[in-house]
Design a protein around this motif. Structure first.
Motif, PDB file in Angstrom:
ATOM      1  N   SER A 136       0.827  -1.204   0.000  1.00 12.09           N
ATOM      2  CA  SER A 136       0.000   0.000   0.000  1.00 12.09           C
ATOM      3  C   SER A 136       0.857   1.249   0.000  1.00 12.09           C
ATOM      4  CB  SER A 136      -0.921   0.012   1.231  1.00 12.09           C
ATOM      5  OG  SER A 136      -1.755  -1.126   1.256  1.00 12.09           O
ATOM      6  N   LEU A 137       0.275   2.338  -0.497  1.00 13.05           N
ATOM      7  CA  LEU A 137       0.996   3.605  -0.602  1.00 13.05           C
ATOM      8  C   LEU A 137       0.053   4.745  -0.243  1.00 13.05           C
ATOM      9  CD1 LEU A 137       3.375   4.668  -3.469  1.00 13.05           C
ATOM     10  CD2 LEU A 137       1.460   6.163  -2.839  1.00 13.05           C
ATOM     11  N   TRP A 138       0.595   5.705   0.511  1.00 10.98           N
ATOM     12  CA  TRP A 138      -0.137   6.910   0.884  1.00 10.98           C
ATOM     13  C   TRP A 138       0.653   8.108   0.369  1.00 10.98           C
ATOM     14  CZ3 TRP A 138       0.365   2.557   3.550  1.00 10.98           C
ATOM     15  CH2 TRP A 138      -0.740   2.008   4.218  1.00 10.98           C
ATOM     16  N   ALA A 139      -0.037   9.144  -0.094  1.00 12.32           N
ATOM     17  CA  ALA A 139       0.683  10.320  -0.582  1.00 12.32           C
ATOM     18  C   ALA A 139      -0.200  11.552  -0.459  1.00 12.32           C
ATOM     19  CB  ALA A 139       1.124  10.124  -2.034  1.00 12.32           C
ATOM     20  N   GLY A 140       0.454  12.711  -0.366  1.00 14.26           N
ATOM     21  CA  GLY A 140      -0.278  13.964  -0.316  1.00 14.26           C
ATOM     22  C   GLY A 140       0.664  15.127  -0.064  1.00 14.26           C
ATOM     23  N   TRP A 141       0.109  16.315  -0.171  1.00 13.24           N
ATOM     24  CA  TRP A 141       0.868  17.550   0.048  1.00 13.24           C
ATOM     25  C   TRP A 141       0.570  18.095   1.430  1.00 13.24           C
ATOM     26  CZ3 TRP A 141       4.541  19.533  -3.123  1.00 13.24           C
ATOM     27  CH2 TRP A 141       4.607  18.997  -4.413  1.00 13.24           C
TER      28      TRP A 141
END
Length: 299
Positions: A136-141
């Protein structure tokens, strides 16, 4: 689809048999379309929002999409790229789904992506990643869009979960609800982060390619293993010299303020153990690696 110009980078057969579940179709819109172009065989995308006029300049949707659910607008664009694509768009809120509904969506996927501004959605995603033991991968600014983050966890490879990586965020949210705004996000922010995410997705999907796999997939086959990135599974990307991130200031101050622009920093995330919590990380309990390939429960 004619993939002959990318067969020296990717294993097309592997990708065509891969299923990715994506939560969030805003800034990730172009990422999703590029996954289609790269040969991913099956995509399930969840998003409850409709396209509005602000999404034209920030996320790359079209004027004709306004008022349409984002997942439906994506389907039209996907069909123009690859009409044979196995795509499902879901407008229901996965936070309100039954366990049976969740199971039908997530159980057989090869990878999860959690790409939303919602802390509740991102934290629930961690529970699903642990429950199904799926990469799984999480991303954001971050606020003001000066620095972005990408975290990934992979069974049998990485020792810590998303909650371990951002435990201070969990503690802050316990005191008050903090909403992260993407107010400063331009289309270039989205494109830059999407590209980093896309490269990591391909590396993760190719991680178990055997030594007997044809040489043409050597680029992504060794992407994570060769440089030890699997031991450094938290990426922070700075795109403004005044990013407000002490990590970059500590590492790159000798280079001077303006040399710090467009820097990427990898961090090694270990399980959150006592005394960070009264016991261990409430989600993975500091035992992520030990539980893989067993029948033990995270409960």
């Amino acid at each position: 689809m004619n993939y002959k110009r990318i067969t020296e980078s990717v294993d097309i057969e592997l990708l065509q048999h891969s299923h990715i579940v994506i939560v969030g179709a805003g800034g990730s819109k172009q990422l999703i379309l590029n996954l289609v172009r790269t040969g991913i065989g099956r995509l399930t995308v969840l998003d409850i929002d409709k396209v509005d006029d602000t999404n034209i300049v920030r996320q790359g949707y079209d004027q004709a999409d306004i008022g349409t659910y984002k997942v439906d607008a994506l389907q039209e664009k996907i069909e123009r790229i690859n009409p044979n694509m196995n795509y499902v768009g879901i407008t229901a809120d996965f936070l309100a789904m039954s366990s049976e509904e969740i199971d039908s969506i997530f159980k057989d996927a090869d990878m999860f992506l959690f790409l939303t501004d919602s802390f509740k959605a991102q934290s629930f995603g961690n529970l699903l990643a642990l429950q199904y033991q799926t990469p799984s991968l999480w991303a954001g600014w971050y606020a003001k869009s000066r620095t972005a983050e990408v975290f990934f966890q992979i069974p049998n490879y990485t020792p810590a979960c998303f909650r371990c990586a951002v435990s201070s965020r969990y503690k802050a949210q316990e005191k008050e609800v903090i909403n992260i705004s993407s107010q400063c996000n331009t289309i270039f922010h989205s494109a830059l982060l999407d590209s980093y995410i896309g490269i990591l997705i391909l590396g993760i999907l190719h991680r178990d390619s055997s030594d007997n796999t044809k040489e043409s997939v050597s680029f992504f086959k060794g992407l994570l293993n060769d440089v030890g990135v699997l031991d450094w599974n938290f990426l922070q990307l700075k795109v403004h010299p005044n990013g407000g991130n002490p990590l970059f200031d500590k590492l790159y101050n000798p280079l001077g303020t303006y040399a710090q622009n467009f820097m990427a920093c990898w961090q090694k995330i270990e399980p959150e153990l006592k005394p960070n919590y009264k016991t261990d990380c409430p989600d993975c309990k500091g035992r992520l690696s030990q539980l893989i390939n067993t029948n033990e429960s995270y409960e």
